[in-house]
Scaffold this motif. Structure first.
Motif, short mmCIF file in Angstrom:
data_model
loop_
_atom_site.label_atom_id
_atom_site.label_comp_id
_atom_site.label_asym_id
_atom_site.label_seq_id
_atom_site.Cartn_x
_atom_site.Cartn_y
_atom_site.Cartn_z
N ASP A 51 36.81 33.14 37.31
CA ASP A 51 35.44 32.97 37.78
C ASP A 51 34.91 31.62 37.31
O ASP A 51 35.39 31.05 36.33
CB ASP A 51 34.52 34.06 37.20
CG ASP A 51 34.89 35.47 37.61
OD1 ASP A 51 35.77 35.65 38.49
OD2 ASP A 51 34.30 36.41 37.05
N ALA A 80 38.49 38.93 33.41
CA ALA A 80 37.83 37.80 34.05
C ALA A 80 37.82 36.63 33.08
O ALA A 80 37.30 36.73 31.96
CB ALA A 80 36.40 38.16 34.45
N GLU A 119 32.84 34.76 41.60
CA GLU A 119 33.88 35.66 41.17
C GLU A 119 35.16 35.39 41.94
O GLU A 119 35.11 35.11 43.14
CB GLU A 119 33.45 37.12 41.37
CG GLU A 119 32.21 37.48 40.56
CD GLU A 119 31.75 38.89 40.81
OE1 GLU A 119 32.53 39.83 40.54
OE2 GLU A 119 30.60 39.06 41.28
N ASP A 120 36.29 35.48 41.24
CA ASP A 120 37.60 35.24 41.85
C ASP A 120 37.59 33.91 42.60
O ASP A 120 38.00 33.82 43.77
CB ASP A 120 37.96 36.40 42.78
CG ASP A 120 39.45 36.61 42.91
OD1 ASP A 120 40.21 35.97 42.16
OD2 ASP A 120 39.86 37.38 43.79
N ARG A 147 41.41 37.59 37.04
CA ARG A 147 40.71 36.75 38.01
C ARG A 147 40.07 35.59 37.27
O ARG A 147 39.82 35.65 36.07
CB ARG A 147 39.69 37.55 38.81
CG ARG A 147 38.43 37.88 38.05
CD ARG A 147 37.43 38.63 38.91
NE ARG A 147 36.11 38.50 38.34
CZ ARG A 147 35.17 39.41 38.45
NH1 ARG A 147 35.39 40.52 39.12
NH2 ARG A 147 33.99 39.21 37.90
#
Length: 127
Positions: free
Chosen positions: A107, A59, A124-125, A105
């Motif tokens: 964030d 992330a 998130e994502d 991903r």
């Protein structure tokens, strides 16, 4: 050198606010089982605020901290140009890192620090 009672320069307050927001975001990730592998990772092309990993997912988190709503919520500051920059920085990070995630991903942590306390909302994502 500053005199006693002199106000803190604007940049120092902003840097302190940003660091406090990043602390809150790092704690948010840790509470969810992520391991923060980098904070304020820098290269000549720019900086990644937080890089965290859990179960093969990397992330990349852009932290935006605000002390009020005058400039909107933090997440609103992450437009397409910033998104493109973060993708480029993530690629550079991965090229120079031993981290080999199964997925990446992006964030965005929108942090609010007010006299009433602190709050965080993590998208998130996000892109």
């Amino acid at each position: 050198m500053s005199e006693a009672g002199a106000s803190v320069p604007r940049m120092d307050r902003r840097a302190d606010r940003g660091a406090a927001g990043e602390d809150l975001a790092a704690a948010w990730y840790a509470d969810r089982g992520f391991h923060v592998v980098e904070r304020n990772w820098r290269c000549p092309a720019g900086e990644l605020d937080l890089v965290a990993v859990r179960d093969g997912v990397l992330a990349i988190c852009e932290v935006k901290t605000r002390s009020g709503r005058a400039f909107g919520a933090g997440y609103e500051a992450v437009g397409w140009q910033k998104q493109r920059k973060l993708r480029q920085l993530a690629e550079l990070f991965l090229l120079g890192s031993a981290v080999r995630p199964a997925a990446v991903r992006f964030d965005v942590a929108s942090v609010s620090l007010t006299s009433g306390g602190a709050s965080i909302e993590v998208f998130e994502d996000a892109f």
